[in-house]
Motif scaffolding. Structure first.
Motif, PDB file in Angstrom:
ATOM      1  N   VAL A   8      65.063  -9.989-102.285  1.00 38.66           N
ATOM      2  CA  VAL A   8      66.167  -8.749-101.473  1.00 38.66           C
ATOM      3  C   VAL A   8      66.284  -7.478-101.766  1.00 38.66           C
ATOM      4  CG1 VAL A   8      67.959 -10.708-100.575  1.00 38.66           C
ATOM      5  CG2 VAL A   8      67.847  -9.455-102.617  1.00 38.66           C
ATOM      6  N   PHE A   9      65.817  -7.329-102.682  1.00 33.83           N
ATOM      7  CA  PHE A   9      64.916  -5.803-102.777  1.00 33.83           C
ATOM      8  C   PHE A   9      64.383  -5.426-103.665  1.00 33.83           C
ATOM      9  CE2 PHE A   9      66.709  -1.798-105.510  1.00 33.83           C
ATOM     10  CZ  PHE A   9      66.872  -0.992-104.869  1.00 33.83           C
ATOM     11  N   GLY A  10      62.921  -5.821-103.151  1.00 32.41           N
ATOM     12  CA  GLY A  10      61.776  -6.021-104.306  1.00 32.41           C
ATOM     13  C   GLY A  10      61.368  -6.639-104.632  1.00 32.41           C
ATOM     14  N   LYS A  11      61.505  -7.158-105.912  1.00 30.13           N
ATOM     15  CA  LYS A  11      61.187  -8.804-106.675  1.00 30.13           C
ATOM     16  C   LYS A  11      62.194  -9.436-106.991  1.00 30.13           C
ATOM     17  CE  LYS A  11      56.819  -7.872-106.248  1.00 30.13           C
ATOM     18  NZ  LYS A  11      55.875  -8.197-105.434  1.00 30.13           N
ATOM     19  N   ILE A  12      64.027  -8.638-106.350  1.00 29.89           N
ATOM     20  CA  ILE A  12      64.773  -8.964-107.030  1.00 29.89           C
ATOM     21  C   ILE A  12      65.039  -9.946-106.390  1.00 29.89           C
ATOM     22  CG2 ILE A  12      66.828  -8.389-107.795  1.00 29.89           C
ATOM     23  CD1 ILE A  12      66.805  -5.768-108.379  1.00 29.89           C
ATOM     24  N   THR A  13      65.217 -11.431-106.964  1.00 34.85           N
ATOM     25  CA  THR A  13      65.990 -12.412-105.599  1.00 34.85           C
ATOM     26  C   THR A  13      67.512 -12.364-105.849  1.00 34.85           C
ATOM     27  OG1 THR A  13      65.553 -14.108-107.070  1.00 34.85           O
ATOM     28  CG2 THR A  13      63.624 -13.725-106.407  1.00 34.85           C
ATOM     29  N   THR A  14      67.404 -13.945-104.337  1.00 37.55           N
ATOM     30  CA  THR A  14      69.220 -13.767-103.935  1.00 37.55           C
ATOM     31  C   THR A  14      69.682 -14.277-105.508  1.00 37.55           C
ATOM     32  OG1 THR A  14      68.566 -14.277-101.741  1.00 37.55           O
ATOM     33  CG2 THR A  14      70.966 -15.119-102.846  1.00 37.55           C
ATOM     34  N   LYS A  15      69.132 -15.457-105.961  1.00 35.95           N
ATOM     35  CA  LYS A  15      69.487 -16.123-107.679  1.00 35.95           C
ATOM     36  C   LYS A  15      70.039 -14.953-108.484  1.00 35.95           C
ATOM     37  CE  LYS A  15      65.287 -18.002-109.015  1.00 35.95           C
ATOM     38  NZ  LYS A  15      64.737 -18.665-109.020  1.00 35.95           N
ATOM     39  N   LEU A  36      64.525   0.342-107.565  1.00 39.77           N
ATOM     40  CA  LEU A  36      64.699   1.372-106.620  1.00 39.77           C
ATOM     41  C   LEU A  36      63.400   2.567-107.087  1.00 39.77           C
ATOM     42  CD1 LEU A  36      66.553   2.812-104.757  1.00 39.77           C
ATOM     43  CD2 LEU A  36      67.547   3.913-106.137  1.00 39.77           C
ATOM     44  N   ILE A  37      63.325   3.256-108.439  1.00 38.11           N
ATOM     45  CA  ILE A  37      62.272   3.927-108.241  1.00 38.11           C
ATOM     46  C   ILE A  37      60.645   3.329-107.963  1.00 38.11           C
ATOM     47  CG2 ILE A  37      60.785   4.880-110.045  1.00 38.11           C
ATOM     48  CD1 ILE A  37      63.073   4.638-111.712  1.00 38.11           C
ATOM     49  N   THR A  38      60.874   2.038-107.422  1.00 38.23           N
ATOM     50  CA  THR A  38      59.082   1.530-107.332  1.00 38.23           C
ATOM     51  C   THR A  38      59.664   1.647-105.733  1.00 38.23           C
ATOM     52  OG1 THR A  38      58.659  -0.328-109.151  1.00 38.23           O
ATOM     53  CG2 THR A  38      57.790  -0.604-106.863  1.00 38.23           C
ATOM     54  N   LEU A  39      60.132   1.090-105.477  1.00 40.66           N
ATOM     55  CA  LEU A  39      60.557   0.916-103.776  1.00 40.66           C
ATOM     56  C   LEU A  39      60.671   2.455-103.294  1.00 40.66           C
ATOM     57  CD1 LEU A  39      63.134  -1.458-103.055  1.00 40.66           C
ATOM     58  CD2 LEU A  39      61.265  -1.517-102.823  1.00 40.66           C
ATOM     59  N   LEU A  40      61.026   3.379-103.903  1.00 40.07           N
ATOM     60  CA  LEU A  40      61.116   4.946-103.863  1.00 40.07           C
ATOM     61  C   LEU A  40      60.037   5.249-103.707  1.00 40.07           C
ATOM     62  CD1 LEU A  40      64.428   6.479-105.290  1.00 40.07           C
ATOM     63  CD2 LEU A  40      63.936   5.596-102.513  1.00 40.07           C
ATOM     64  N   THR A  41      59.011   4.958-104.384  1.00 36.92           N
ATOM     65  CA  THR A  41      57.605   5.706-104.614  1.00 36.92           C
ATOM     66  C   THR A  41      56.819   4.697-103.608  1.00 36.92           C
ATOM     67  OG1 THR A  41      57.887   5.821-106.888  1.00 36.92           O
ATOM     68  CG2 THR A  41      55.435   4.903-106.478  1.00 36.92           C
ATOM     69  N   GLU A  42      57.022   3.536-103.518  1.00 40.19           N
ATOM     70  CA  GLU A  42      56.003   2.971-102.121  1.00 40.19           C
ATOM     71  C   GLU A  42      56.796   3.724-100.711  1.00 40.19           C
ATOM     72  OE1 GLU A  42      57.210  -1.235-102.916  1.00 40.19           O
ATOM     73  OE2 GLU A  42      55.377  -0.999-104.262  1.00 40.19           O
ATOM     74  N   LEU A  43      57.886   4.037-100.543  1.00 43.70           N
ATOM     75  CA  LEU A  43      58.259   4.650 -99.570  1.00 43.70           C
ATOM     76  C   LEU A  43      57.400   6.017 -99.129  1.00 43.70           C
ATOM     77  CD1 LEU A  43      61.665   4.922 -99.448  1.00 43.70           C
ATOM     78  CD2 LEU A  43      60.123   3.470 -97.873  1.00 43.70           C
ATOM     79  N   ASN A  83      74.667  -3.124-103.190  1.00 42.43           N
ATOM     80  CA  ASN A  83      75.292  -3.068-102.458  1.00 42.43           C
ATOM     81  C   ASN A  83      75.538  -2.012-102.510  1.00 42.43           C
ATOM     82  OD1 ASN A  83      76.029  -4.703-100.626  1.00 42.43           O
ATOM     83  ND2 ASN A  83      77.877  -4.968-101.245  1.00 42.43           N
ATOM     84  N   GLU A  84      75.380  -0.707-103.356  1.00 42.82           N
ATOM     85  CA  GLU A  84      75.723   0.329-104.315  1.00 42.82           C
ATOM     86  C   GLU A  84      73.955   0.793-104.367  1.00 42.82           C
ATOM     87  OE1 GLU A  84      75.388   2.816-108.132  1.00 42.82           O
ATOM     88  OE2 GLU A  84      76.332   1.072-107.953  1.00 42.82           O
ATOM     89  N   PHE A  85      72.815   0.346-104.493  1.00 43.21           N
ATOM     90  CA  PHE A  85      71.302   0.418-104.719  1.00 43.21           C
ATOM     91  C   PHE A  85      70.938   0.560-103.091  1.00 43.21           C
ATOM     92  CE2 PHE A  85      72.346   0.123-109.635  1.00 43.21           C
ATOM     93  CZ  PHE A  85      71.385   1.100-109.945  1.00 43.21           C
ATOM     94  N   ASN A  86      71.072  -0.920-102.645  1.00 44.55           N
ATOM     95  CA  ASN A  86      70.708  -1.244-101.114  1.00 44.55           C
ATOM     96  C   ASN A  86      71.202   0.186-100.576  1.00 44.55           C
ATOM     97  OD1 ASN A  86      69.033  -3.052 -99.513  1.00 44.55           O
ATOM     98  ND2 ASN A  86      71.092  -3.005 -97.874  1.00 44.55           N
TER      99      ASN A  86
END
Length: 99
Positions: A8-15, A36-43, A83-86
């Protein structure tokens, strides 16, 4: 029923968000910061079409995680972290789309 292995957030899962492990602080917060750093870099290299898809995926993930916010057994502090990081990630996607 929630899909526990859904990313649900990069490699972070629901569980990881709704479960007891890892603890919210510092483990989960650190995991979110790294993702977040990884996701922002990929953007940086994403096309407008991919950005729109990412935005939609994050809206779905947000709905998915927040679908049972009142359930006391869930880790409310980790849901708040999600929610904060999303929100930071969604904001970055929108800014990239507008540029």
């Amino acid at each position: 029923m929630l899909e526990l292995d859904k990313e649900v957030f990069g490699k972070i899962t629901t569980k990881e968000i709704i479960g007891a492990d890892p603890p919210a602080v510092p483990d989960t917060r650190n995991n979110f910061e790294k993702e977040l750093i990884t996701l922002l870099t990929e953007l940086i290299s994403q096309s407008k079409i991919n950005l729109e898809k990412l935005l939609e995926e994050q809206k779905v993930a947000e709905t998915h995680i927040n679908s049972r916010p009142g359930a006391m057994a869930l880790a409310q502090d980790k849901i708040q972290l999600f929610n904060e990081f999303n929100q930071k990630y969604v904001k970055a996607i929108k800014e990239k789309l507008e540029s």
